[in-house]
Motif scaffolding. Structure first.
Motif, PDB file in Angstrom:
ATOM      1  N   PRO A 163      -1.806  -2.642   7.346  1.00 26.50           N
ATOM      2  CA  PRO A 163      -2.381  -1.539   8.126  1.00 26.50           C
ATOM      3  C   PRO A 163      -2.062  -1.695   9.610  1.00 26.50           C
ATOM      4  O   PRO A 163      -1.860  -2.812  10.095  1.00 26.50           O
ATOM      5  N   GLY A 164      -2.014  -0.580  10.325  1.00 30.62           N
ATOM      6  CA  GLY A 164      -1.689  -0.601  11.746  1.00 30.62           C
ATOM      7  C   GLY A 164      -2.529  -1.605  12.513  1.00 30.62           C
ATOM      8  O   GLY A 164      -3.700  -1.806  12.216  1.00 30.62           O
ATOM      9  N   THR A 202      -1.589 -12.078  -0.092  1.00 32.54           N
ATOM     10  CA  THR A 202      -1.305 -11.935   1.348  1.00 32.54           C
ATOM     11  C   THR A 202      -1.710 -13.186   2.125  1.00 32.54           C
ATOM     12  O   THR A 202      -1.258 -13.397   3.249  1.00 32.54           O
ATOM     13  N   GLN A 218       4.394  12.565   5.830  1.00 35.74           N
ATOM     14  CA  GLN A 218       4.068  11.338   6.560  1.00 35.74           C
ATOM     15  C   GLN A 218       4.225  10.076   5.734  1.00 35.74           C
ATOM     16  O   GLN A 218       4.534   9.014   6.268  1.00 35.74           O
ATOM     17  N   GLU A 219       4.044  10.182   4.411  1.00 30.71           N
ATOM     18  CA  GLU A 219       4.094   8.962   3.593  1.00 30.71           C
ATOM     19  C   GLU A 219       5.520   8.538   3.260  1.00 30.71           C
ATOM     20  O   GLU A 219       5.704   7.465   2.694  1.00 30.71           O
ATOM     21  N   GLY A 229       0.841  -1.202   0.000  1.00 30.87           N
ATOM     22  CA  GLY A 229       0.000   0.000   0.000  1.00 30.87           C
ATOM     23  C   GLY A 229       0.867   1.240   0.000  1.00 30.87           C
ATOM     24  O   GLY A 229       1.940   1.270  -0.617  1.00 30.87           O
ATOM     25  N   ASN A 251       0.576 -11.234  12.141  1.00 28.16           N
ATOM     26  CA  ASN A 251       1.541 -11.715  11.139  1.00 28.16           C
ATOM     27  C   ASN A 251       2.865 -12.167  11.758  1.00 28.16           C
ATOM     28  O   ASN A 251       3.598 -12.957  11.164  1.00 28.16           O
ATOM     29  N   ILE A 308       2.857   2.740   2.184  1.00 35.20           N
ATOM     30  CA  ILE A 308       4.239   2.584   2.641  1.00 35.20           C
ATOM     31  C   ILE A 308       4.919   1.451   1.874  1.00 35.20           C
ATOM     32  O   ILE A 308       6.062   1.593   1.423  1.00 35.20           O
ATOM     33  N   CYS A 344       5.940   7.942  11.342  1.00 34.25           N
ATOM     34  CA  CYS A 344       6.481   9.134  10.663  1.00 34.25           C
ATOM     35  C   CYS A 344       6.766  10.249  11.664  1.00 34.25           C
ATOM     36  O   CYS A 344       7.800  10.924  11.575  1.00 34.25           O
ATOM     37  N   GLU A 404       2.233  -0.346  14.616  1.00 32.87           N
ATOM     38  CA  GLU A 404       2.293  -1.410  15.633  1.00 32.87           C
ATOM     39  C   GLU A 404       2.902  -0.851  16.912  1.00 32.87           C
ATOM     40  O   GLU A 404       3.616   0.138  16.884  1.00 32.87           O
TER      41      GLU A 404
END
Ligand code: NAD
Length: 348
Positions: free
Chosen positions: A93-94, A57, A309-310, A14, A100, A16, A146, A117
């Motif tokens: 995503p956070g 995934t 931020q990205e 995505g 995982n 990041i 970030c 995380e």
């Protein structure tokens, strides 16, 4: 002598993930062996164009099979990708990462999580200038958010110079990334009512010697965060406003510009500057500090900085791979290798 080329998997392609993949692809000591998507969607096209092998995934055969009718050549599930990898960069995503982690450990690969995380989940966190050496040869880490990365870039050199620091900061946060269509606020200022916010204390997972607290508000903008920072330096610090600016000038991944002289007085102009210098996606990996917004008054330092931020965490992921894989113990050497490769690379 041939150099070791680390095989890297990206789980979660995505905002990041796609940027980290490109930054890794630019390096000569690591390569992308595959990226994952949860389902066939437009992000798959970028992976195909880049020539990154595309994986699902998940391992369920029906989820893998869903890619072919949409025209994508899916090489398999996450397990197959991990079987060929030395390390996985989790860009899911956070708060998804925790589930995982066990999968990565079972597959016997090293892992990197992102700032969504919690530190307690990984037990170790990372910024390039803050604690590269502590991450050497470890099995996994978390590249901090970030905002924490941005705070670390300017506070860690000050800590090294002064020996101790006490910091209060206000994070003026973008409401959503430009590609997000389901987040807000769009016409309000939203204080983060958990006080202090997690951002400041998160810096202490990198450098516990920095005593820091933060508050945060989300505002209706998508392009950058701004930090308003007040730092108390120890007595007898011997610093001046000019020597602090010199310190940051010498720090990699910090850009200092004078707002009045350049006309760059808002985050909109900072982003336009990033586009003007030809950065892919209009990214700015560096932290932007307004020179004329920096003032040391006795022991109290005031300054503003802007965070894209990205992208500020992207080169940090590359350096984190070098630390975990034991490729380079000197953070400065890794940072300059990473940044040089990214700067000379035209991947799209
Ligand atoms: P994103 O939503 O843009 O991308 C996440 C990707 O992961 C998507 O492609 C999604 O389909 C995929 N995904 C969903 N479930 C998954 C799973 N179970 N396993 C693997 N992948 C899965 O999110 P993002 O903005 O790229 O954020 C990723 C991480 O980076 C988060 O921890 C976030 O907090 C952190 N981060 C984001 C930013 C930012 O501004 N976007 C900045 C710094 C850190």
């Amino acid at each position: 002598m041939s150099i070791m080329v680390v095989k890297v998997a990206i789980n979660g392609y995505g905002t990041i993930g796609k940027r980290v993949a490109d930054a890794i692809d630019a390096q000569d000591d690591m390569e992308i062996i595959g990226v994952t998507k949860t389902r066939p969607s437009f992000g798959c096209d970028l992976a195909v164009r880049k020539g990154f092998p595309l994986y699902c995934t998940f391992d369920e055969p029906e989820r893998i099979a869903a890619f072919a009718p949409a025209g994508y050549d899916c090489k398999g599930g996450l397990s197959e990708l991990l079987a060929a990898a030395d390390i996985v960069v989790d860009c899911s995503p956070g708060k998804v990462g925790a589930q995982n982690k066990q999968i990565y450990e079972d597959a016997g690969v090293k892992w990197i999580f992102q700032g969504g995380e919690k530190h307690v989940m990984t037990g170790l966190s990372y910024t390039s200038s803050g604690n590269h050496s502590e991450n050497m040869n470890q099995s996994g880490t978390r590249v901090v958010s970030c905002n924490t990365t941005g705070l670390s870039r300017t506070l860690v050199p000050l800590l090294r110079k002064c020996g101790s620091l006490s910091v209060e900061c206000t994070m003026i946060r973008r409401a959503a990334d430009p590609g997000d269509s389901n987040k807000g606020p769009i016409n309000a200022i939203k204080p983060v009512l958990k006080v202090p916010s997690h951002h400041g204390p998160d810096v202490m997972t990198i450098r516990p010697e920095i005593s820091i607290n933060s508050m945060a508000v989300a505002v209706p903008t998508t392009i950058m965060h701004v930090h308003a920072i007040v730092a108390t330096l120890p007595q007898g610090h011997g610093m001046t406003t000019e020597s602090i600016l010199d310190l940051w000038h010498a720090q990699p991944r910090v850009v200092i510009m004078n707002g009045a002289e350049t006309g760059i007085t808002t985050t909109a102009e900072v982003m336009e500057f990033a586009r003007d210098i030809g950065r892919k996606w209009g990214d700015l990996h560096e932290i932007f500090v307004w020179e004329d917004g920096v003032k040391l008054d006795g022991d109290t330092l005031y300054y503003f900085q802007a965070i894209h931020q990205e992208s500020d965490v992207i080169p940090e992921n590359v350096d984190a791979i070098r630390a975990l894989m034991g490729l380079e113990s000197d953070w400065n050497v890794s940072v300059s290798k990473t940044d040089k490769a990214i700067a000379t690379y035209n991947g799209l």
